[in-house]
Design a protein around this motif. Sequence first.
Motif, mmCIF file in Angstrom:
data_model
loop_
_atom_site.group_PDB
_atom_site.id
_atom_site.type_symbol
_atom_site.label_atom_id
_atom_site.label_comp_id
_atom_site.label_asym_id
_atom_site.label_seq_id
_atom_site.Cartn_x
_atom_site.Cartn_y
_atom_site.Cartn_z
ATOM 1 N N LEU A 229 34.761 29.413 28.365
ATOM 2 C CA LEU A 229 34.249 28.229 28.749
ATOM 3 C C LEU A 229 33.200 27.886 27.744
ATOM 4 O O LEU A 229 32.431 28.469 27.248
ATOM 5 C CB LEU A 229 33.819 28.331 30.224
ATOM 6 N N ASN B 223 43.307 28.771 26.011
ATOM 7 C CA ASN B 223 42.363 29.376 27.166
ATOM 8 C C ASN B 223 40.976 28.509 27.054
ATOM 9 O O ASN B 223 40.113 28.994 27.492
ATOM 10 C CB ASN B 223 42.071 30.754 26.758
ATOM 11 N N ARG C 202 39.903 26.464 29.340
ATOM 12 C CA ARG C 202 39.376 26.564 30.697
ATOM 13 C C ARG C 202 39.521 27.924 31.101
ATOM 14 O O ARG C 202 39.037 27.641 32.350
ATOM 15 C CB ARG C 202 40.219 25.231 31.424
ATOM 16 N N SER C 203 39.606 28.793 30.339
ATOM 17 C CA SER C 203 39.631 30.213 30.974
ATOM 18 C C SER C 203 38.093 30.727 31.076
ATOM 19 O O SER C 203 37.526 30.673 30.080
ATOM 20 C CB SER C 203 40.583 30.922 30.488
ATOM 21 N N ALA D 233 36.966 30.167 36.486
ATOM 22 C CA ALA D 233 37.119 28.876 35.865
ATOM 23 C C ALA D 233 35.830 27.909 36.358
ATOM 24 O O ALA D 233 35.654 28.089 37.466
ATOM 25 C CB ALA D 233 38.379 28.448 35.825
ATOM 26 N N ALA D 234 35.648 26.871 35.833
ATOM 27 C CA ALA D 234 34.640 25.990 36.208
ATOM 28 C C ALA D 234 35.298 25.295 37.572
ATOM 29 O O ALA D 234 36.376 24.999 37.633
ATOM 30 C CB ALA D 234 34.606 24.691 35.440
ATOM 31 N N THR E 46 36.553 23.275 40.583
ATOM 32 C CA THR E 46 37.252 21.778 40.826
ATOM 33 C C THR E 46 37.443 21.732 42.531
ATOM 34 O O THR E 46 37.250 22.483 43.121
ATOM 35 C CB THR E 46 38.543 21.630 40.121
#
Length: 281
Positions: free
Chosen positions: A194, A187, A189-190, A128-129, A131
């Motif tokens: 993306l 999904n 953000r999966s 995932a992106a 964070t």
Amino acid sequence: MSTTITTVNVNGIRAAVKQRSEVNPGMLAWLTQTDSDIVLMQEVRASEKQAREALQPALDAGWHLAMSESVVKGHAGVGVLSRTEPQDVRVGFGSDEFDATGRYLEADFDAEFGPLTVASLYLPKGAAAPTDASTDKEAEKFEEKKRFLDGFGAHMTALARRRRHLVIGGDWNIAHAEADIKNWKGNLRSPGFLPHEREWVGARLDGGWTDVVRALHPGLDGPYSWWSWRGKAFDNDSGWRIDYQLANRSLAGRATKAFVDRADTYDRRWSDHAPVTVVYE
């Protein structure tokens, strides 16, 4: 005459060939039944010696194997099984970082309709992106996939200029559109769904490549090719369509039939992916 090509992530070739039960004789039995001329394999997760040992009955029956194993033991690995021996085989796409990781292999054949190049691709899953809560490993996996997409995208652009028939089949680890994933809302953000991943696939389709399974199944949800082993995902057909065959312009128009060879029941599966087959006339 036609050439039938299948792509499948075998989820470990040594596990795939084992007879798991009376109703699940494994991949070797599937190979005796398929009409495919070429089978593109991903996630072989074995050395070439181990893969040949696992596939020995098929090789004795006349199949030929070309492989690219990973320098990381038990990881990745791609291969091409074919009924005729390839004229030439090339490992990688010119990447110092990825060519030794068992993620890409090209093989040349003389098909009935002309010179044909097939390629087996196992694109990184990614993460995932990043964070503030992401681990260093997760952030690196995200960046690794971006680097692969950049390098491999350039390779696909160069390939698209070639006049011979070309198809890249494999586990792309990206569901391009909402129709390619059952639970797309859950999904967003999966990894694999993306925005930048989906845009990358879109750019390939705008750059001379055709997703032949989607072209032959317009407006259809799926057909999915991967389902989690967990829960009721397979029984409920809650899957992802991440196994593609992307063909160049000279070959795409020859695709006449495409289907996912989904097991009848959960206990008949020999991989968490199902074979995706296309017939080219």
